[in-house]
Design an enzyme around this catalytic site. Structure first.
Site, PDB file in Angstrom:
ATOM      1  N   ASN A 159      -8.005 -26.205   5.286  1.00 52.19           N
ATOM      2  CA  ASN A 159      -6.942 -26.727   4.439  1.00 52.19           C
ATOM      3  C   ASN A 159      -7.511 -27.825   3.538  1.00 52.19           C
ATOM      4  O   ASN A 159      -8.515 -28.451   3.859  1.00 52.19           O
ATOM      5  CB  ASN A 159      -5.850 -27.348   5.308  1.00 52.19           C
ATOM      6  CG  ASN A 159      -5.148 -26.338   6.177  1.00 52.19           C
ATOM      7  OD1 ASN A 159      -4.362 -25.541   5.695  1.00 52.19           O
ATOM      8  ND2 ASN A 159      -5.427 -26.375   7.477  1.00 52.19           N
ATOM      9  N   CYS A 194      -8.550 -19.716   8.577  1.00 52.87           N
ATOM     10  CA  CYS A 194      -7.671 -18.610   8.941  1.00 52.87           C
ATOM     11  C   CYS A 194      -8.494 -17.545   9.649  1.00 52.87           C
ATOM     12  O   CYS A 194      -9.396 -16.962   9.061  1.00 52.87           O
ATOM     13  CB  CYS A 194      -6.993 -18.013   7.711  1.00 52.87           C
ATOM     14  SG  CYS A 194      -5.959 -16.593   8.121  1.00 52.87           S
ATOM     15  N   HIS A 254      -5.572 -23.881   0.714  1.00 52.33           N
ATOM     16  CA  HIS A 254      -6.904 -23.915   1.306  1.00 52.33           C
ATOM     17  C   HIS A 254      -7.912 -24.067   0.167  1.00 52.33           C
ATOM     18  O   HIS A 254      -7.628 -23.706  -0.972  1.00 52.33           O
ATOM     19  CB  HIS A 254      -7.165 -22.649   2.119  1.00 52.33           C
ATOM     20  CG  HIS A 254      -6.426 -22.625   3.423  1.00 52.33           C
ATOM     21  ND1 HIS A 254      -7.031 -22.381   4.627  1.00 52.33           N
ATOM     22  CD2 HIS A 254      -5.116 -22.835   3.714  1.00 52.33           C
ATOM     23  CE1 HIS A 254      -6.135 -22.424   5.611  1.00 52.33           C
ATOM     24  NE2 HIS A 254      -4.961 -22.702   5.063  1.00 52.33           N
ATOM     25  N   ARG A 287      -2.235 -29.225  14.293  1.00 49.81           N
ATOM     26  CA  ARG A 287      -1.891 -27.856  14.668  1.00 49.81           C
ATOM     27  C   ARG A 287      -2.724 -26.851  13.870  1.00 49.81           C
ATOM     28  O   ARG A 287      -3.683 -26.286  14.366  1.00 49.81           O
ATOM     29  CB  ARG A 287      -0.383 -27.607  14.441  1.00 49.81           C
ATOM     30  CG  ARG A 287       0.156 -26.336  15.136  1.00 49.81           C
ATOM     31  CD  ARG A 287      -0.190 -25.041  14.444  1.00 49.81           C
ATOM     32  NE  ARG A 287       0.364 -24.929  13.095  1.00 49.81           N
ATOM     33  CZ  ARG A 287       0.161 -23.891  12.303  1.00 49.81           C
ATOM     34  NH1 ARG A 287      -0.614 -22.879  12.702  1.00 49.81           N
ATOM     35  NH2 ARG A 287       0.657 -23.860  11.070  1.00 49.81           N
ATOM     36  N   ASP A 288      -2.393 -26.672  12.608  1.00 50.82           N
ATOM     37  CA  ASP A 288      -3.081 -25.684  11.782  1.00 50.82           C
ATOM     38  C   ASP A 288      -4.562 -26.005  11.646  1.00 50.82           C
ATOM     39  O   ASP A 288      -5.398 -25.107  11.579  1.00 50.82           O
ATOM     40  CB  ASP A 288      -2.412 -25.639  10.407  1.00 50.82           C
ATOM     41  CG  ASP A 288      -2.909 -24.489   9.544  1.00 50.82           C
ATOM     42  OD1 ASP A 288      -3.294 -23.464  10.111  1.00 50.82           O
ATOM     43  OD2 ASP A 288      -2.923 -24.628   8.317  1.00 50.82           O
ATOM     44  N   HIS A 333       0.848 -25.370   0.138  1.00 48.86           N
ATOM     45  CA  HIS A 333      -0.110 -25.430   1.251  1.00 48.86           C
ATOM     46  C   HIS A 333      -1.368 -24.693   0.798  1.00 48.86           C
ATOM     47  O   HIS A 333      -1.417 -23.466   0.803  1.00 48.86           O
ATOM     48  CB  HIS A 333       0.538 -24.744   2.462  1.00 48.86           C
ATOM     49  CG  HIS A 333      -0.289 -24.758   3.712  1.00 48.86           C
ATOM     50  ND1 HIS A 333       0.177 -25.294   4.890  1.00 48.86           N
ATOM     51  CD2 HIS A 333      -1.522 -24.284   3.990  1.00 48.86           C
ATOM     52  CE1 HIS A 333      -0.730 -25.150   5.837  1.00 48.86           C
ATOM     53  NE2 HIS A 333      -1.779 -24.539   5.311  1.00 48.86           N
TER      54      HIS A 333
END
Length: 310
Positions: free
Chosen positions: A258, A249, A218, A24-25, A216
């Site tokens: 990520n 992002c 990056h 997803r992300d 989470h």
């Protein structure tokens, strides 16, 4: 040397749960379209590798996130393992209803610790964004569906610069008090260092139990693994990561992907921390999706193993 080991080891968890956000992300900002079939294959490979939580799609407008337009097909096509949670991001009630219809096991909602980022990202204030999620939280409670919360920009914002740890703590506490069973704290633009991450986690854990928090990160500035290590020392035992280091992002210029799941699991293995993940199968999953995207994995560990194999 022995003294160092004795004083540092007890602070680390014995087990860390990996929340895999790659499907997803990770994929949502990739330009090359990935078919539902290939997404299902990736998710299946991750599950076979032992990943127990996979963010498998997002129910958002295809106009804004074209890569997620196949999420319903993905959820309905998956052959599921009972031991795996297949979760979906749901930004509004329409998305929540679509996720339920597709059979998502769990949903996630998101807020920002930065007012400017909230306005740029979802065109409303932090308070308004959380209010919008109240119907989802109520419906999820009635349906006995768990809701995970995300907080973005927890140490820095592309528009405001440094973010106050107290501001992060307030948003995290609000999400937790409103019904999120876990709150994931995201360094959206990757500017965190162990010092800033430690201050942020100390502030948040004063309001939300550490056991209910996840991180989470990056890797924009190459600090993700050191930040994870700092978080582990404070008691965090849930880490979000993306296979092959996918993601970024769209609202944060220059923000890289990520932290790679392969790199995180390599770190955990080196620390003697269990994750129940088969490292070789994980590497294969990363190579599979990287091949589909026509690029090398961002994961340093993955690339090192590829070089060794040649």
């Amino acid at each position: 040397m022995n003294d160092i080991t004795q004083t540092s080891s007890p602070t680390l968890p014995t087990f860390v749960k990996i929340v895999e956000v790659g499907p997803r992300d990770g994929l949502q900002n990739e330009v090359i379209p990935i078919s539902a079939q290939d997404k299902v294959s990736l998710i299946t490979q991750l599950a076979d590798a032992g990943v127990s939580y996979i963010e498998s799609g997002s129910f958002v407008s295809p106009k804004w996130v074209p890569q997620m337009a196949t999420s319903t097909e993905v959820f309905q096509t998956l052959t599921r393992k009972p031991s795996v949670t297949y979760a979906a991001l749901t930004p509004n009630m329409k998305g929540f209803e679509a996720a339920m219809a597709a059979g998502a096991d769990e949903v996630a909602i998101f807020a920002a610790a930065s007012e400017s980022f909230s306005q740029k990202n979802i065109n409303c204030s932090i308070e308004e964004s959380i209010t919008r999620f109240e119907p989802i939280l109520a419906a999820a409670k009635n349906a006995n569906i768990k809701v995970r919360g995300y907080v973005s920009c927890v140490v820095g914002c592309p528009y405001e610069g440094n973010i106050s740890p107290d501001a992060v703590a307030l948003v995290a506490q609000t999400l937790y008090n409103k019904g999120c069973y876990e709150v994931s704290l995201g360094d959206t633009i990757g500017v965190g260092t162990p010092a800033s991450v430690t201050k942020m986690l100390q502030a948040v854990s004063a309001r939300v139990p550490m056991a209910k928090l996840a991180v989470h990160f990056h890797d924009t500035y190459g600090q993700a693994l050191t930040n994870i290590y700092a978080a582990l020392q404070l008691g965090i035992n849930v880490v979000d990561s993306a296979i092959a280091g996918l993601g970024g992002c769209p609202y944060a210029k220059g923000a890289s992907g990520n932290v790679a799941t392969e790199d995180v699991v390599y770190l955990l293995n080196g620390l003697g921390i269990e994750s129940n993940i088969d490292f070789n199968k994980l590497l294969s999953a990363g190579w599979f999706i990287s091949d589909k995207l026509g690029k090398a994995p961002i994961s340093k560990v993955s690339n090192a193993y590829l070089a060794k194999a040649q």
